[in-house]
Design a protein around this motif. Structure first.
Motif, mmCIF file in Angstrom:
data_model
loop_
_atom_site.group_PDB
_atom_site.id
_atom_site.type_symbol
_atom_site.label_atom_id
_atom_site.label_comp_id
_atom_site.label_asym_id
_atom_site.label_seq_id
_atom_site.Cartn_x
_atom_site.Cartn_y
_atom_site.Cartn_z
ATOM 1 N N LEU A 55 -4.781 123.304 59.883
ATOM 2 C CA LEU A 55 -5.842 123.837 59.168
ATOM 3 C C LEU A 55 -6.809 122.664 58.403
ATOM 4 C CD1 LEU A 55 -6.631 126.345 57.568
ATOM 5 C CD2 LEU A 55 -5.149 125.675 55.634
ATOM 6 N N TYR A 56 -6.227 121.442 58.417
ATOM 7 C CA TYR A 56 -6.977 120.234 57.866
ATOM 8 C C TYR A 56 -6.823 119.110 58.846
ATOM 9 C CZ TYR A 56 -6.362 123.081 53.443
ATOM 10 O OH TYR A 56 -6.843 124.016 52.673
ATOM 11 N N PRO A 57 -7.420 119.267 59.964
ATOM 12 C CA PRO A 57 -7.259 118.183 60.896
ATOM 13 C C PRO A 57 -8.153 116.991 60.557
ATOM 14 C CG PRO A 57 -8.720 119.659 61.691
ATOM 15 C CD PRO A 57 -8.570 120.153 60.544
ATOM 16 N N SER A 58 -8.158 116.324 59.286
ATOM 17 C CA SER A 58 -8.754 115.310 58.737
ATOM 18 C C SER A 58 -8.393 113.834 58.859
ATOM 19 C CB SER A 58 -9.103 115.462 57.235
ATOM 20 O OG SER A 58 -7.780 115.557 56.720
ATOM 21 N N GLY A 107 -6.881 110.519 58.246
ATOM 22 C CA GLY A 107 -5.577 109.915 57.269
ATOM 23 C C GLY A 107 -4.217 110.901 57.239
ATOM 24 N N ALA A 108 -4.660 112.105 57.935
ATOM 25 C CA ALA A 108 -3.508 113.062 58.142
ATOM 26 C C ALA A 108 -2.794 113.306 56.714
ATOM 27 C CB ALA A 108 -2.488 112.554 59.393
ATOM 28 N N PHE A 109 -1.382 113.130 56.845
ATOM 29 C CA PHE A 109 -0.835 113.762 55.804
ATOM 30 C C PHE A 109 -0.698 112.662 54.697
ATOM 31 C CE2 PHE A 109 2.014 111.560 59.166
ATOM 32 C CZ PHE A 109 2.351 110.537 58.719
ATOM 33 N N MET A 110 -1.260 111.384 54.925
ATOM 34 C CA MET A 110 -1.675 110.595 53.592
ATOM 35 C C MET A 110 -2.851 111.240 52.751
ATOM 36 S SD MET A 110 -0.508 108.894 56.380
ATOM 37 C CE MET A 110 -2.017 107.846 57.166
ATOM 38 N N HIS A 111 -3.928 111.750 53.401
ATOM 39 C CA HIS A 111 -4.968 112.151 52.931
ATOM 40 C C HIS A 111 -4.467 113.669 52.206
ATOM 41 C CE1 HIS A 111 -9.030 113.580 51.893
ATOM 42 N NE2 HIS A 111 -9.041 114.642 52.498
ATOM 43 N N LEU A 112 -3.919 114.383 52.611
ATOM 44 C CA LEU A 112 -3.126 115.749 52.258
ATOM 45 C C LEU A 112 -2.183 115.515 51.130
ATOM 46 C CD1 LEU A 112 -2.445 117.480 55.623
ATOM 47 C CD2 LEU A 112 -4.476 117.952 54.040
ATOM 48 N N ALA A 113 -1.243 114.303 50.973
ATOM 49 C CA ALA A 113 -0.587 114.164 49.678
ATOM 50 C C ALA A 113 -1.542 114.049 48.669
ATOM 51 C CB ALA A 113 0.218 112.886 50.256
ATOM 52 N N ASP A 114 -2.634 113.306 48.760
ATOM 53 C CA ASP A 114 -3.599 113.056 47.822
ATOM 54 C C ASP A 114 -4.147 114.478 47.179
ATOM 55 O OD1 ASP A 114 -3.528 110.381 48.489
ATOM 56 O OD2 ASP A 114 -5.738 110.304 49.214
ATOM 57 N N ARG A 115 -4.489 115.228 48.199
ATOM 58 C CA ARG A 115 -5.159 116.658 47.719
ATOM 59 C C ARG A 115 -4.164 117.472 47.160
ATOM 60 N NH1 ARG A 115 -8.821 118.929 52.665
ATOM 61 N NH2 ARG A 115 -8.904 120.772 50.895
ATOM 62 N N PHE A 116 -2.780 117.731 47.588
ATOM 63 C CA PHE A 116 -2.166 118.490 47.215
ATOM 64 C C PHE A 116 -0.690 118.035 46.000
ATOM 65 C CE2 PHE A 116 -2.891 120.154 51.554
ATOM 66 C CZ PHE A 116 -4.035 120.841 51.083
ATOM 67 N N ALA A 155 -0.357 113.981 64.075
ATOM 68 C CA ALA A 155 -1.188 114.442 62.837
ATOM 69 C C ALA A 155 -2.139 113.026 62.569
ATOM 70 C CB ALA A 155 -0.225 114.480 61.735
ATOM 71 N N VAL A 156 -1.578 111.780 63.099
ATOM 72 C CA VAL A 156 -2.402 110.876 62.880
ATOM 73 C C VAL A 156 -3.558 110.663 64.074
ATOM 74 C CG1 VAL A 156 -2.747 108.143 62.787
ATOM 75 C CG2 VAL A 156 -0.486 109.114 61.923
ATOM 76 N N ALA A 157 -3.227 111.246 65.073
ATOM 77 C CA ALA A 157 -4.206 111.102 66.385
ATOM 78 C C ALA A 157 -5.188 112.403 66.285
ATOM 79 C CB ALA A 157 -3.317 111.195 67.597
ATOM 80 N N ALA A 158 -4.701 113.253 65.327
ATOM 81 C CA ALA A 158 -5.587 114.633 65.308
ATOM 82 C C ALA A 158 -7.084 114.063 64.970
ATOM 83 C CB ALA A 158 -5.110 115.462 64.399
ATOM 84 N N THR A 159 -7.488 113.216 64.400
ATOM 85 C CA THR A 159 -8.917 112.950 64.136
ATOM 86 C C THR A 159 -9.558 112.378 65.356
ATOM 87 O OG1 THR A 159 -8.380 112.287 61.940
ATOM 88 C CG2 THR A 159 -10.407 111.384 62.839
ATOM 89 N N GLU A 160 -8.877 111.575 66.437
ATOM 90 C CA GLU A 160 -9.347 111.250 67.355
ATOM 91 C C GLU A 160 -8.998 112.151 68.697
ATOM 92 O OE1 GLU A 160 -9.187 106.526 67.719
ATOM 93 O OE2 GLU A 160 -7.585 107.279 66.633
ATOM 94 N N THR A 161 -8.918 113.539 68.576
ATOM 95 C CA THR A 161 -8.761 114.301 69.485
ATOM 96 C C THR A 161 -9.798 115.225 69.523
ATOM 97 O OG1 THR A 161 -6.230 114.627 69.130
ATOM 98 C CG2 THR A 161 -7.393 116.223 70.394
ATOM 99 N N LYS A 162 -10.357 115.605 70.970
ATOM 100 C CA LYS A 162 -11.589 116.196 71.120
ATOM 101 C C LYS A 162 -11.517 117.594 70.399
ATOM 102 C CE LYS A 162 -12.508 113.612 75.291
ATOM 103 N NZ LYS A 162 -12.412 113.904 76.968
ATOM 104 N N ASN A 163 -10.339 118.239 70.610
ATOM 105 C CA ASN A 163 -10.231 119.681 70.126
ATOM 106 C C ASN A 163 -8.931 119.804 69.348
ATOM 107 O OD1 ASN A 163 -10.203 122.464 69.779
ATOM 108 N ND2 ASN A 163 -10.448 123.028 72.009
ATOM 109 N N PRO A 164 -8.958 119.647 68.081
ATOM 110 C CA PRO A 164 -7.579 119.383 67.496
ATOM 111 C C PRO A 164 -7.010 120.597 67.064
ATOM 112 C CG PRO A 164 -9.499 118.948 65.999
ATOM 113 C CD PRO A 164 -10.081 119.089 67.270
ATOM 114 N N SER A 165 -7.920 121.629 66.742
ATOM 115 C CA SER A 165 -7.396 123.174 66.670
ATOM 116 C C SER A 165 -6.696 123.812 67.752
ATOM 117 C CB SER A 165 -8.520 124.177 66.268
ATOM 118 O OG SER A 165 -9.643 124.168 67.387
ATOM 119 N N SER A 220 -12.278 122.421 51.587
ATOM 120 C CA SER A 220 -13.116 121.486 51.949
ATOM 121 C C SER A 220 -12.142 120.698 53.092
ATOM 122 C CB SER A 220 -13.331 120.194 51.166
ATOM 123 O OG SER A 220 -11.959 119.651 50.470
ATOM 124 N N GLY A 221 -12.952 120.240 54.224
ATOM 125 C CA GLY A 221 -12.313 119.484 55.376
ATOM 126 C C GLY A 221 -11.710 120.730 56.345
#
Length: 548
Positions: free
Chosen positions: A99-102, A104-113, A249-259, A506-507
């Motif tokens: 849902l959120y392939p941003s 920072g992966a789970f570090m960023h999601l820990a910030d948000r949630f 999850a860390v590599a999701a940002t550098e994946t062409k099609n994360p979904s 967002s994201g």
């Protein structure tokens, strides 16, 4: 897609064979606008990373220490329990990162949630895991080469490999992904070969073998030679072996099609747990005695694994060189992956104000040069090998990363729970999620409770008889998580978010998901028409090969 529709069916087939769907979606947006990294990983790269990537000598060498400490039954129990926990974590992570392939992966999601201070503590603990794993891989690879030739000192081999891996990482993420793909295939092939050897050896089918081995080593020296103490020790080793399943999850940002790639990779982890980890645990304990000389080689120049012991016991003394060559190949993958994951972790933290800002810069090709150099420099921790010996150095560094692994996994479960609570509180339904975690909420609460339990029990063996040095080594990182959390919280005055304050929109990359759907539907339409016109032109073997 407009161009494809104007082509005859036969030409459409050739076009689709030559161009991946990922390229159709992301070709015009290869650099991620938020993090500056390049989206260079194809779906097959991420899938193979989830299946067999990042697995290094920790499994092949470190399992020797685990087998010696706990015995064959403890090894299976440890791999099995930690495997169930890893499956739970991956289910939580799959729901979040799909849902959120941003960045920072789970570090960023820990910030948000949860709280930004919580994300800082999670991020630094995760970085500790990877520079500790990196140091272990350098430790192993240098020890192997000293075993083959001691004309070059240990530190000399370290400098050679340090420079080589640094240069390769600076080539970019596509080179990393391609290397991981083929090295993962090599690891799978090597493990299959050893499993076949173990079956033949245990059945008494080797040339010159007088009797079947059977389950001899389960009776002598025994399935649990050290009781519960051995089982507790094995958990630390197993957590280190499993570290990396969450790296998709860390590599999701550098994946062409994360979904598309991330859910597929998440599902692949089940086979990784069953085949690689549980298979290795069973066959290592079947053909290698837990009291074998040299299983944990503190004084030896070569780090020996259960595979080496088994082959030598079967009568092939020169087998040590074959296994060391295989371990060396896994080292290439493990060092490569450790630098990659560690550098991206510190990159995303730096871009989010959790680490020095200069580490968050990337060059025009999307390569985080400073983060790569910084992560690789910390691999020099492996040079404690010079004074302590390879085996002891390995044990020390494993303990450093073991506690952090359980803390990070527990944090992922807690973040998932907070996300679902906010999702429900704000009137959303599970049906709106593109990927739903298995058996929520029981699975997420199990992951949280199990990891908290293992954080405390993993150093149990140091309490009786009490060993101050080993106790500190086992628990030194435990207080670091609350120190970082409360320290950053007081410094930056961060807040623990209320459920109604959590941002759920967002994201989410809605535009990307829409583009993927359009391309997928268009390609399906072209394939249907092409198949109707081509009939049986495509043979069964070609279809199987393309699916593989």
């Amino acid at each position: 897609m407009v161009e494809l529709r104007h082509l005859p069916p036969s030409e459409r087939i050739e076009s689709l064979r030559d161009h991946d769907k990922d390229n159709a979606v992301e070709s015009s947006r290869s650099i991620d606008p938020e993090s500056g990294v390049k989206r260079g990983l194809a779906t097959r790269h991420l899938s193979m990373m989830a299946l067999a990537g990042i697995i290094g000598p920790g499994l092949l060498v470190g399992s020797g220490g685990a087998l010696s400490s706990g015995g064959p039954a403890s090894l299976i129990i440890g791999f099995g329990i930690v495997g169930i926990i890893a499956f739970s974590i991956m289910q939580s992570l799959g729901e979040l990162t799909t849902l959120y392939p941003s960045g920072g992966a789970f570090m960023h999601l820990a910030d948000r949630f949860v709280d930004k201070a919580f994300g800082v503590a999670v991020g630094w603990n995760y970085f500790i895991i990877w520079f500790a794993v990196l140091a272990n891989e350098y430790n192993v690879i240098c020890s192997i080469f000293v075993f083959w030739s001691d004309k070059v000192p240990l530190w000399g081999y370290f400098l050679i490999f340090w420079s080589a891996f640094l240069g390769f990482q600076l080539l970019g993420v596509t080179a990393f992904g391609e290397a991981e793909f083929w090295l993962a295939l090599l690891k799978l092939t090597g493990l299959v070969a050893f499993f076949l050897f173990a079956i033949i050896y245990a059945s008494g089918g080797l040339i010159g073998q007088d009797e079947a081995l059977g389950f001899r080593y389960w009776h002598n020296p025994g399935a649990f030679p050290n009781g519960f103490r051995g089982v507790a020790t094995v958990f630390v080793f197993c957590s280190t072996f499993y570290a990396g399943v969450e790296s998709v999850a860390v590599a999701a940002t550098e994946t062409k099609n994360p979904s598309k790639a991330v859910p597929l990779a998440i599902r692949q982890v089940v086979w990784r747990i069953l085949f690689i980890y549980m298979g290795s645990a069973f066959f290592f304990g079947l053909v290698c005695p837990s009291n074998a000389d040299g299983l944990v080689s503190g004084a030896s120049r070569a780090l020996k694994s259960p595979m080496t012991i088994a082959i030598q016991t079967a009568g092939w003394e020169g087998g040590v060189h074959l296994i060391n060559a295989f371990i060396f190949a896994t080292c290439l993958s493990a060092v490569n992956a450790s630098i990659y994951i560690g550098s991206r972790t510190i990159l995303f933290m730096a871009q989010d104000g959790k680490a020095p800002r200069f580490l968050g810069r990337t060059n025009e090709r999307g390569v985080p040069v400073y983060a790569i150099i910084f992560t690789n420099l910390l691999g020099a921790l492996s040079m404690m090998n010079v004074s302590t010996g390879a085996g002891k150095a390995y044990g020390y560094i494993v303990n450093l990363s073991g506690v952090s692994t359980f803390l990070v996994w527990g944090a992922i479960s807690f973040t998932h729970i907070r996300f679902r609570q906010a999702w429900s509180y704000q009137g959303r339904t599970p049906a709106e999620l593109p990927f739903q975690s298995f058996a929520y909420p029981w699975n997420a609460y199990f992951g949280l409770a199990a990891n908290l339990f293992l954080v405390f029990v993993q150093g149990w063996q140091t309490l009786s008889p009490f060993d101050a040095g080993n106790f500190v080594d086992a628990y030194i990182l435990l207080p670091m998580f609350p120190i970082i959390y409360f320290g950053f919280k007081v410094w930056k005055k961060t807040r623990y978010w209320r459920l109604d304050e959590i941002d759920l929109d967002s994201g989410r990359r809605k535009d990307l998901d829409k583009a993927v759907k359009e391309v997928t539907e268009g390609l399906s339409s072209v394939n249907d028409e092409a198949n109707a016109n081509s009939g049986a032109k495509k043979s069964l073997w070609k279809r199987l090969w393309r699916n593989f």
